[in-house]
Design a protein around this motif. Structure first.
Motif, PDB file in Angstrom:
ATOM      1  N   HIS A  68       0.877  -1.176   0.000  1.00  0.00           N
ATOM      2  CA  HIS A  68       0.000   0.000   0.000  1.00  0.00           C
ATOM      3  C   HIS A  68       0.911   1.222   0.000  1.00  0.00           C
ATOM      4  CE1 HIS A  68      -4.015   1.897   0.673  1.00  0.00           C
ATOM      5  NE2 HIS A  68      -3.219   2.909   0.992  1.00  0.00           N
ATOM      6  N   ILE A  69       1.171   1.725  -1.199  1.00  0.00           N
ATOM      7  CA  ILE A  69       2.129   2.805  -1.383  1.00  0.00           C
ATOM      8  C   ILE A  69       1.657   3.641  -2.568  1.00  0.00           C
ATOM      9  CG2 ILE A  69       3.593   1.443  -2.929  1.00  0.00           C
ATOM     10  CD1 ILE A  69       6.047   2.694  -1.628  1.00  0.00           C
ATOM     11  N   HIS A  70       1.998   4.916  -2.572  1.00  0.00           N
ATOM     12  CA  HIS A  70       1.626   5.799  -3.689  1.00  0.00           C
ATOM     13  C   HIS A  70       2.917   6.183  -4.415  1.00  0.00           C
ATOM     14  CE1 HIS A  70      -2.485   5.898  -2.213  1.00  0.00           C
ATOM     15  NE2 HIS A  70      -1.958   6.013  -1.007  1.00  0.00           N
ATOM     16  N   LEU A  71       3.468   5.210  -5.120  1.00  0.00           N
ATOM     17  CA  LEU A  71       4.824   5.323  -5.652  1.00  0.00           C
ATOM     18  C   LEU A  71       4.941   6.440  -6.680  1.00  0.00           C
ATOM     19  CD1 LEU A  71       7.594   3.555  -5.561  1.00  0.00           C
ATOM     20  CD2 LEU A  71       6.881   2.987  -7.881  1.00  0.00           C
ATOM     21  N   GLN A  72       4.055   6.447  -7.668  1.00  0.00           N
ATOM     22  CA  GLN A  72       4.202   7.408  -8.753  1.00  0.00           C
ATOM     23  C   GLN A  72       3.911   8.831  -8.286  1.00  0.00           C
ATOM     24  OE1 GLN A  72       2.158   8.182 -13.094  1.00  0.00           O
ATOM     25  NE2 GLN A  72       2.682   6.075 -12.590  1.00  0.00           N
ATOM     26  N   ASP A  73       2.802   9.033  -7.583  1.00  0.00           N
ATOM     27  CA  ASP A  73       2.443  10.379  -7.146  1.00  0.00           C
ATOM     28  C   ASP A  73       3.436  10.914  -6.116  1.00  0.00           C
ATOM     29  OD1 ASP A  73       0.240  10.408  -8.809  1.00  0.00           O
ATOM     30  OD2 ASP A  73      -1.143   9.716  -7.264  1.00  0.00           O
ATOM     31  N   SER A  74       3.774  10.092  -5.131  1.00  0.00           N
ATOM     32  CA  SER A  74       4.679  10.561  -4.084  1.00  0.00           C
ATOM     33  C   SER A  74       6.098  10.725  -4.611  1.00  0.00           C
ATOM     34  CB  SER A  74       4.651   9.605  -2.889  1.00  0.00           C
ATOM     35  OG  SER A  74       3.368   9.614  -2.282  1.00  0.00           O
ATOM     36  N   VAL A 208       8.913   8.257 -10.604  1.00  0.00           N
ATOM     37  CA  VAL A 208       8.927   6.806 -10.388  1.00  0.00           C
ATOM     38  C   VAL A 208      10.356   6.310 -10.236  1.00  0.00           C
ATOM     39  CG1 VAL A 208       8.440   4.556 -11.420  1.00  0.00           C
ATOM     40  CG2 VAL A 208       6.719   6.365 -11.530  1.00  0.00           C
ATOM     41  N   LYS A 209      11.252   6.761 -11.104  1.00  0.00           N
ATOM     42  CA  LYS A 209      12.638   6.296 -11.035  1.00  0.00           C
ATOM     43  C   LYS A 209      13.308   6.740  -9.735  1.00  0.00           C
ATOM     44  CE  LYS A 209      13.462   7.687 -15.371  1.00  0.00           C
ATOM     45  NZ  LYS A 209      14.191   7.921 -16.645  1.00  0.00           N
ATOM     46  N   TRP A 210      13.009   7.947  -9.301  1.00  0.00           N
ATOM     47  CA  TRP A 210      13.524   8.428  -8.012  1.00  0.00           C
ATOM     48  C   TRP A 210      12.978   7.578  -6.869  1.00  0.00           C
ATOM     49  CZ3 TRP A 210      11.392  10.492  -3.537  1.00  0.00           C
ATOM     50  CH2 TRP A 210      12.252  11.221  -2.693  1.00  0.00           C
ATOM     51  N   ALA A 211      11.687   7.285  -6.904  1.00  0.00           N
ATOM     52  CA  ALA A 211      11.046   6.533  -5.826  1.00  0.00           C
ATOM     53  C   ALA A 211      11.484   5.078  -5.805  1.00  0.00           C
ATOM     54  CB  ALA A 211       9.520   6.622  -5.961  1.00  0.00           C
TER      55      ALA A 211
END
Length: 540
Positions: A68-74, A208-211
């Motif tokens: 449960h993560i908001h990878l792209q937005d965060s 996304v790449k940063w996250a």
């Protein structure tokens, strides 16, 4: 047997596979685990081209998965906007935003990560943000994603006035004269963002790449992005096609209260058909049944217990929930529900029960996320209905959002059932642990420490444990990030354990989190992270 591409030796491997729970070495071929055993046995599988990694006697676990993560937005938010995570006073917000604004010439100044346990309508409004950003529109979104604030120019830019009606499942906070204060709750944030310049697909791809690099540094090899729409699917597909997606990404697609049931099923079916690659898939439907306690949008069975009282309605009607859950379950989507209040948890369970009654039982592992409050009568229903608890243990400790906000709002009796993880496990519930990043850290070791101690880190001072009877064990917490998480993401056939034939997703840690002092777990460093046998973090 063909030679191994990679062997890992001198390790204390905890496989999470009951058939072979421990090993000292393993071999990998074509991204899959070839064998486990002694160092001598694995060396026998090597050729001159085989890479050898010496783990230095360290603990090796299956790669962790955050479901449960908001990878792209965060990722886009935290890598490209003002980070307000450390702000603890209104002046902190002003100084951080003002400094960021000086270095960025974008039309809007955006910030993310402020803590709704401290900032609220009493100390945050458009006038405060005007001090920081007087010359451009500004929007700052709380770490929970359920609260935000505009400055005065921001209100003007999006057309927010005293005459603007509240959107469905959202509200604009207004002062005594009916003028917007700038504070936005729930879908009012989406309303504002739809009227603002949006980041490009390239911005989100860089996020996304940063996250994913951040995730790999923390030992995470797979995630479930817990709220995706068409843009998210488009960006993930492009990254996978370019070979730039090193995480395994499952996704849960948003369903809105204004959707029709047929429309939602059709949209999600299209997403699923377009996203069936090795690294990216859409497999579930996301429902927000309520909001958060901090802005009084959590839906409770009984009204709030404080002087203000009141309550919040469900964001879907019970009829919608039952109909939509049943249709999506029949189409073989997993249901993934945001539920904070005990009424929202009950409504989610009722919806899963309705779907099961019509469609029969199948291994869906429908999930209810967060479960901040639960009526004890609903605890056994998780096991009975085959519903998984997807929990974020970092929040289960004494801090302002819990002790200063939640407990007074619900009273002592209901406070006993805040984040009741031990009770759920003892009642037979399946459980996955996750972060909800960027709401809070994605570091799984800090989260595991809190799950075990129900306390903040020692560095924050001596704080009594919050409901210590709801602690879980280290082994249970590790399972929540490995076998439980793999099941939650529908990846158990390939991940979750270090077993022959499964993907070589593994992590090497700098300490044994099963035996080190409990308050040291959160300081764990990941020496190396491997996905499909390829090193994506670390120098080994």
């Amino acid at each position: 047997m063909l030679p191994a591409d990679l062997i890992l030796i001198n390790a204390r491997i905890m496989t999470m596979d009951g058939a072979v729970p421990r090993a000292e070495a393993l071999a990998v071929r074509n991204g899959r685990i070839l064998a486990l055993g002694s160092a001598a046995d694995m060396r026998a599988l090597a050729s001159g081209a085989t890479r050898v990694i010496d783990a230095g006697g360290r603990l090796v676990l299956p790669g962790f998965q955050d479901t449960h993560i908001h990878l792209q937005d965060s990722g886009q938010d935290y890598s490209q906007n003002a980070d307000l995570t450390d702000a603890r006073t209104p002046d902190d917000i002003v100084s951080t935003l003002a400094a960021f604004a000086k270095t960025h010439a974008r039309a809007w100044v955006n910030g993310t990560g402020w803590y709704s346990g401290i900032f609220h309508t009493g100390n945050l409004d458009r006038h405060l943000l005007d001090r920081a950003v007087p010359d451009r529109p500004c929007l700052i979104v709380a770490s929970d994603g359920h609260n935000a604030c505009l400055n005065s120019l921001g209100c003007q830019a999006v057309g927010l006035t005293s005459a603007t009606p509240d959107p469905q499942n959202g509200s604009f906070v207004r002062d005594a004269d009916g003028e917007p204060t700038g504070m936005l709750y729930e879908n009012a944030i989406m309303w504002a963002e739809a009227r603002m310049p949006r980041p490009s697909d390239a911005d989100f791809a860089e996020g996304v790449k940063w996250a994913q690099a951040l995730a790999h540094r923390n030992g995470i090899t797979g995630v479930l992005d817990a709220r995706v729409e068409e843009r998210h699917v488009r960006v993930y597909r492009a990254l996978e096609a370019a070979g730039e997606l090193t995480l395994r990404v499952a996704a849960t697609a948003l369903v809105n209260a204004f959707d029709t049931t047929d429309g939602a099923v059709e949209r999600l079916t299209g997403f699923r058909a377009s996203a069936g690659g090795e690294r990216f898939k859409v497999h579930s439907a996301k429902f927000f049944l309520d909001g958060v306690i901090e802005n009084r949008t959590a839906a409770m069975i009984a009204p709030y217990s404080d002087a203000e009282g009141g309550n919040a309605p469900l964001m879907f009607t019970p009829g919608q929930i039952n109909e939509m859950f049943t249709a999506l379950d029949a189409a073989r989507f997993q249901i993934h529900v945001h539920a904070i209040g005990d009424l929202a948890v009950r409504a989610a369970l009722d919806g899963c029960e309705a779907a099961r009654r019509v469609n029969g039982d199948w291994p869906s592992l429908h999930q209810i996320a967060h479960i901040q409050f639960i009526d004890p009568a609903d605890i056994p229903r998780f096991h009975k209905l085959g519903v998984m608890a997807n929990v974020q243990p970092l929040w289960a400790r004494s801090e302002p959002s819990v002790t200063d906000v939640a407990v007074p709002m619900v009273g002592n009796d209901r406070s006993r059932w805040i984040y009741a993880f031990r009770s759920l496990l003892d009642a037979g519930a399946a459980m996955a642990l996750s972060s909800d990043w960027g709401v809070s850290t994605l570091n799984p070791f800090q989260i595991i420490e809190t799950a075990v101690t129900r306390q903040p880190p020692v560095a924050e001072g001596k704080v009594p444990p919050f409901l210590p009877e709801e602690r879980i064990t280290r082994a249970e917490a590790i399972a929540g990030y490995t076998t439980g998480a793999a099941a939650a993401a529908w990846r158990s056939a390939d991940t979750g354990t270090l077993s022959p034939g499964k993907c070589a997703d593994l992590i090497i840690l700098d300490r044994d989190i099963l035996t080190c002092p409990a308050h040291d777990i959160g300081d764990t460093q990941v020496v190396a992270t491997l996905v499909d046998g390829e090193v994506v973090h670390g120098a080994v």
